[in-house]
Design an enzyme around this catalytic site. Structure first.
Site, PDB file in Angstrom:
ATOM      1  N   ASP A  74       0.825  -1.204   0.000  1.00  0.00           N
ATOM      2  CA  ASP A  74       0.000   0.000   0.000  1.00  0.00           C
ATOM      3  C   ASP A  74       0.865   1.263   0.000  1.00  0.00           C
ATOM      4  OD1 ASP A  74      -2.411   1.421   0.025  1.00  0.00           O
ATOM      5  OD2 ASP A  74      -2.461   1.509   2.206  1.00  0.00           O
ATOM      6  N   GLY A 102       0.906 -11.316   4.309  1.00  0.00           N
ATOM      7  CA  GLY A 102       1.796 -10.495   5.113  1.00  0.00           C
ATOM      8  C   GLY A 102       1.217 -10.253   6.489  1.00  0.00           C
TER       9      GLY A 102
END
Length: 227
Positions: free
Chosen positions: A36, A127
């Site tokens: 992100d 993750g």
């Protein structure tokens, strides 16, 4: 080849794609970590401004935005970004794998509905969402198999982009296992995989190859190609 697994950086991709999938913060306009943050850094402030106008995402939901200043390594603009909130791994008994598989399928169907011909995915939820590497890999590849088993989807190209850590090691081992048991999964058929090495550091790639991945250029009927 509908699916190619790449060791690469999603925010600096070596392939030219029309769209990418971003693992976004649940509150649009807030910037998370990892993929992100990297995508926001490349796409520029207009992306954050646009996301701030959109509602909060629940698990499995996504927003679609322009790609703004996000480009491929060749300098070509990425047309659009799918911002998804992946499921959180809890104990494996709450349907998390099915949720993750559906997440991939919904994104693939949405991309196909928009006429997207090429799209790059990260390994969703592998993750900080806590999914074990084997479960994350299985959910992803099962979804891609299901999607590309339909002839109408054969013209789309998807990339599953993995960057580093334990996910790389797991995918390396798993593609070897799949190659060994490929049967009639010839190159170009739905469900066949390739593994490419993209923008990774040469020393790191040498380490991967030294661990036994090997070079399988153009192996007939195989599903792993190191390029």
């Amino acid at each position: 080849m509908p699916l190619t697994i790449i060791l690469d950086n999603l925010a600096n991709l070596s392939k030219n794609v029309e769209a990418v999938v971003n693992l976004c913060h649940p509150t649009p306009g807030e910037i998370g970590t990892g993929v992100d943050a990297a995508i926001h850094a490349k796409a520029g402030p207009r992306l954050r401004q646009r996301l701030a106008e959109l509602p909060r995402l629940h698990v499995g939901e996504f927003h679609y935005t322009d790609g703004y200043d996000l480009t491929n390594a060749s300098g070509e603009k990425v047309a659009g970004i799918f911002h998804v909130r992946g499921p959180l791994w809890q104990n494996g008994a709450l349907g998390e794998e099915a949720q993750l598989r559906k997440c991939y399928l919904d994104l693939l169907e949405a991309a196909h509905g928009r006429g997207v011909k090429s799209i790059a995915f990260p390994m969703i939820s592998a993750g900080n969402r806590g999914f074990p590497e084997d479960v994350a890999y299985r959910a992803a590849t099962d979804a891609f198999r299901e999607f590309f088993d339909q002839p109408k989807h054969q013209e789309m190209q998807a990339y599953l982009v993995i960057f580093g850590g334990k996910v790389v090691d797991y995918c390396k081992r798993q593609t070897q296992v799949e190659e060994a048991g490929a049967g009639d999964l010839g190159a170009g058929k739905a469900g066949a995989f390739q593994l490419h090495l993209g923008n990774q550091d040469l020393g790191y790639l040498t380490g991967i190859l030294a661990q036994g991945l090997g070079v399988l250029h153009g192996k007939a009927g195989g599903i792993v190609t190191v390029a």
